[in-house]
Design an enzyme around this catalytic site. Structure first.
Site, PDB file in Angstrom:
ATOM      1  N   SER A 145     -39.051   8.454   5.571  1.00 23.41           N
ATOM      2  CA  SER A 145     -39.342   8.270   4.148  1.00 23.41           C
ATOM      3  C   SER A 145     -40.134   6.973   4.015  1.00 23.41           C
ATOM      4  O   SER A 145     -40.072   6.104   4.904  1.00 23.41           O
ATOM      5  CB  SER A 145     -38.027   8.141   3.369  1.00 23.41           C
ATOM      6  OG  SER A 145     -38.240   7.506   2.120  1.00 23.41           O
ATOM      7  N   TYR A 158     -29.399   4.976   2.159  1.00 20.25           N
ATOM      8  CA  TYR A 158     -30.571   5.816   2.435  1.00 20.25           C
ATOM      9  C   TYR A 158     -31.656   5.002   3.154  1.00 20.25           C
ATOM     10  O   TYR A 158     -32.197   5.429   4.182  1.00 20.25           O
ATOM     11  CB  TYR A 158     -31.109   6.381   1.116  1.00 20.25           C
ATOM     12  CG  TYR A 158     -32.251   7.354   1.274  1.00 20.25           C
ATOM     13  CD1 TYR A 158     -32.015   8.689   1.579  1.00 20.25           C
ATOM     14  CD2 TYR A 158     -33.580   6.940   1.118  1.00 20.25           C
ATOM     15  CE1 TYR A 158     -33.072   9.593   1.718  1.00 20.25           C
ATOM     16  CE2 TYR A 158     -34.630   7.829   1.252  1.00 20.25           C
ATOM     17  CZ  TYR A 158     -34.373   9.152   1.546  1.00 20.25           C
ATOM     18  OH  TYR A 158     -35.411  10.044   1.688  1.00 20.25           O
TER      19      TYR A 158
HETATM   20  P1  NAD Z   1     -33.829  18.978  -0.281  1.00 18.46           P
HETATM   21  O1  NAD Z   1     -32.575  18.520  -0.924  1.00 18.46           O
HETATM   22  O2  NAD Z   1     -34.507  20.173  -0.829  1.00 18.46           O
HETATM   23  O3  NAD Z   1     -33.616  19.219   1.276  1.00 18.46           O
HETATM   24  C1  NAD Z   1     -32.591  18.681   2.044  1.00 18.46           C
HETATM   25  C2  NAD Z   1     -31.970  19.807   2.835  1.00 18.46           C
HETATM   26  O4  NAD Z   1     -31.011  19.260   3.753  1.00 18.46           O
HETATM   27  C3  NAD Z   1     -31.228  20.825   1.962  1.00 18.46           C
HETATM   28  O5  NAD Z   1     -31.642  22.122   2.317  1.00 18.46           O
HETATM   29  C4  NAD Z   1     -29.766  20.599   2.305  1.00 18.46           C
HETATM   30  O6  NAD Z   1     -28.956  21.746   2.239  1.00 18.46           O
HETATM   31  C5  NAD Z   1     -29.884  20.127   3.749  1.00 18.46           C
HETATM   32  N1  NAD Z   1     -28.701  19.397   4.212  1.00 18.46           N
HETATM   33  C6  NAD Z   1     -28.030  18.395   3.578  1.00 18.46           C
HETATM   34  N2  NAD Z   1     -26.969  18.014   4.315  1.00 18.46           N
HETATM   35  C7  NAD Z   1     -26.970  18.805   5.432  1.00 18.46           C
HETATM   36  C8  NAD Z   1     -26.134  18.894   6.574  1.00 18.46           C
HETATM   37  N3  NAD Z   1     -25.068  18.094   6.729  1.00 18.46           N
HETATM   38  N4  NAD Z   1     -26.442  19.820   7.516  1.00 18.46           N
HETATM   39  C9  NAD Z   1     -27.516  20.636   7.371  1.00 18.46           C
HETATM   40  N5  NAD Z   1     -28.339  20.583   6.321  1.00 18.46           N
HETATM   41  C10 NAD Z   1     -28.070  19.679   5.361  1.00 18.46           C
HETATM   42  O7  NAD Z   1     -34.798  17.720  -0.326  1.00 18.46           O
HETATM   43  P2  NAD Z   1     -36.161  17.425   0.452  1.00 18.46           P
HETATM   44  O8  NAD Z   1     -36.914  16.495  -0.391  1.00 18.46           O
HETATM   45  O9  NAD Z   1     -36.812  18.675   0.911  1.00 18.46           O
HETATM   46  O10 NAD Z   1     -35.631  16.586   1.709  1.00 18.46           O
HETATM   47  C11 NAD Z   1     -35.969  16.886   3.040  1.00 18.46           C
HETATM   48  C12 NAD Z   1     -36.095  15.577   3.820  1.00 18.46           C
HETATM   49  O11 NAD Z   1     -37.202  14.832   3.310  1.00 18.46           O
HETATM   50  C13 NAD Z   1     -34.887  14.649   3.725  1.00 18.46           C
HETATM   51  O12 NAD Z   1     -34.644  14.063   4.992  1.00 18.46           O
HETATM   52  C14 NAD Z   1     -35.350  13.586   2.750  1.00 18.46           C
HETATM   53  O13 NAD Z   1     -34.701  12.347   2.936  1.00 18.46           O
HETATM   54  C15 NAD Z   1     -36.823  13.502   3.103  1.00 18.46           C
HETATM   55  N6  NAD Z   1     -37.655  12.895   2.076  1.00 18.46           N
HETATM   56  C16 NAD Z   1     -37.819  13.491   0.857  1.00 18.46           C
HETATM   57  C17 NAD Z   1     -38.613  12.875  -0.094  1.00 18.46           C
HETATM   58  C18 NAD Z   1     -38.842  13.482  -1.447  1.00 18.46           C
HETATM   59  O14 NAD Z   1     -39.378  12.781  -2.328  1.00 18.46           O
HETATM   60  N7  NAD Z   1     -38.491  14.738  -1.696  1.00 18.46           N
HETATM   61  C19 NAD Z   1     -39.213  11.657   0.199  1.00 18.46           C
HETATM   62  C20 NAD Z   1     -39.016  11.079   1.433  1.00 18.46           C
HETATM   63  C21 NAD Z   1     -38.233  11.711   2.374  1.00 18.46           C
END
Ligand code: NAD
Length: 261
Positions: A145, A158
């Site tokens: 991130s 985080y």
């Molecule tokens: P999201 O909530 O749609 O995706 C996260 C996924 O992780 C979900 O499908 C959830 O069920 C799964 N998950 C959570 N805990 C789990 C576990 N213990 N075992 C297996 N699966 C688990 O959100 P996203 O934005 O798609 O996030 C995906 C990644 O991107 C994350 O690592 C997040 O930190 C990172 N990220 C997102 C953003 C953003 O702005 N959306 C920015 C930077 C980083």
């Protein structure tokens, strides 16, 4: 399109929603064999399989909690049993919650660290062990991130987890470069996914986020998926230990825009 991805087996953790879903669909369109790990979202995972199959791709889904060692082993075993190999591991599952640091419970701290950092470590370790033992010059992609670099009050767990992902990625890249295993991470900025739903449903909060983005818009999950397929492809054959920032310029000190400062 990246022809080198055709037939490659890719595992994506947290692959049923948001960025994971976009990556699953993009790897499917690239004709990779896609394993979608989901946590609770079985129906969403099955929908993604249907989408991939409609475009002539192939995919399978498996439930699993990335914080559990046995579940990670199960997810990787599923890929090998179903599609015969593991070439690309995408450690994407992640969570966040807002709490002022003086009120952050140990339980909340542990939950975020064990999902975002320990879960990614377990995914890396198991994938690398398989690749080493089977002489596969594979690719590992961790989801970091912008908060591996930008401090984030109320999200100390985080930010700490993503800072850990950065150095874990770089250390593993160095350790396994002689074996041709590449380890990189992607650092998205603000992306329109379920993790941000509450924030982006509120126009004022959303405006506050957009103001931090020099390119002036919230990113789309597909823009992160585009980074992942490139990193996994042979086009990135000499790239390891990289953090690929995909953030609309968020890490370029937006406060200094237009000659300020
Ligand atoms: P999201 O909530 O749609 O995706 C996260 C996924 O992780 C979900 O499908 C959830 O069920 C799964 N998950 C959570 N805990 C789990 C576990 N213990 N075992 C297996 N699966 C688990 O959100 P996203 O934005 O798609 O996030 C995906 C990644 O991107 C994350 O690592 C997040 O930190 C990172 N990220 C997102 C953003 C953003 O702005 N959306 C920015 C930077 C980083």
């Amino acid at each position: 399109m990246y022809p080198s991805l055709e037939g490659k087996v890719v595992v994506i953790t947290g692959g049923a929603t948001g960025i994971g879903k976009a990556m699953a669909e993009r790897f499917g369109a690239e004709k990779a064999k896609v394993v979608i790990n989901y946590f609770n979202e079985e129906q969403e995972a099955n929908e993604i399989i249907k989408t991939i199959e409609k475009t002539g791709g192939i995919a399978s889904a498996i439930q699993g909690d990335v914080t559990k060692e046995g579940d990670i082993k199960k997810i990787i075993a599923h890929a090998i049993d179903t599609f015969g190999s593991l070439d690309i591991m995408v450690n994407n599952a992640g969570i966040e919650n807002e709490v002022p640091s003086e009120d952050l419970s140990l339980a909340d701290w542990n939950k975020v660290i064990s999902t975002n950092l320990t879960g990614q470590f377990l995914g890396c370790r198991e994938a690398i062990d398989y690749m080493l033992n089977n002489n596969i010059k594979g690719s590992i992609i961790n989801m970091s991130s912008v908060h591996q670099e930008i401090p984030w009050p109320h999200f100390v767990h985080y930010a700490a987890s993503k800072g850990g992902v950065k150095l874990m990625t770089e250390t593993l890249a160095l350790e396994f470069a002689p074996h041709g295993i590449r380890v990189n991470c992607i650092a998205p900025g603000a992306i329109d996914t379920p993790i941000n739903k509450e924030k982006f449903d509120d126009p004022e909060l959303k405006k506050g986020v957009v103001e931090l983005i020099p390119m002036g818009y919230i990113g789309k999950p597909e823009e992160i998926a585009a980074c992942a397929v490139w990193l996994a492809s042979s086009e990135a054959s000499y790239v390891t230990g990289l953090t690929l920032f995909a953030d609309g310029g968020m890490t370029q000190y937006p406060g200094f825009q237009a000659g300020k400062g």
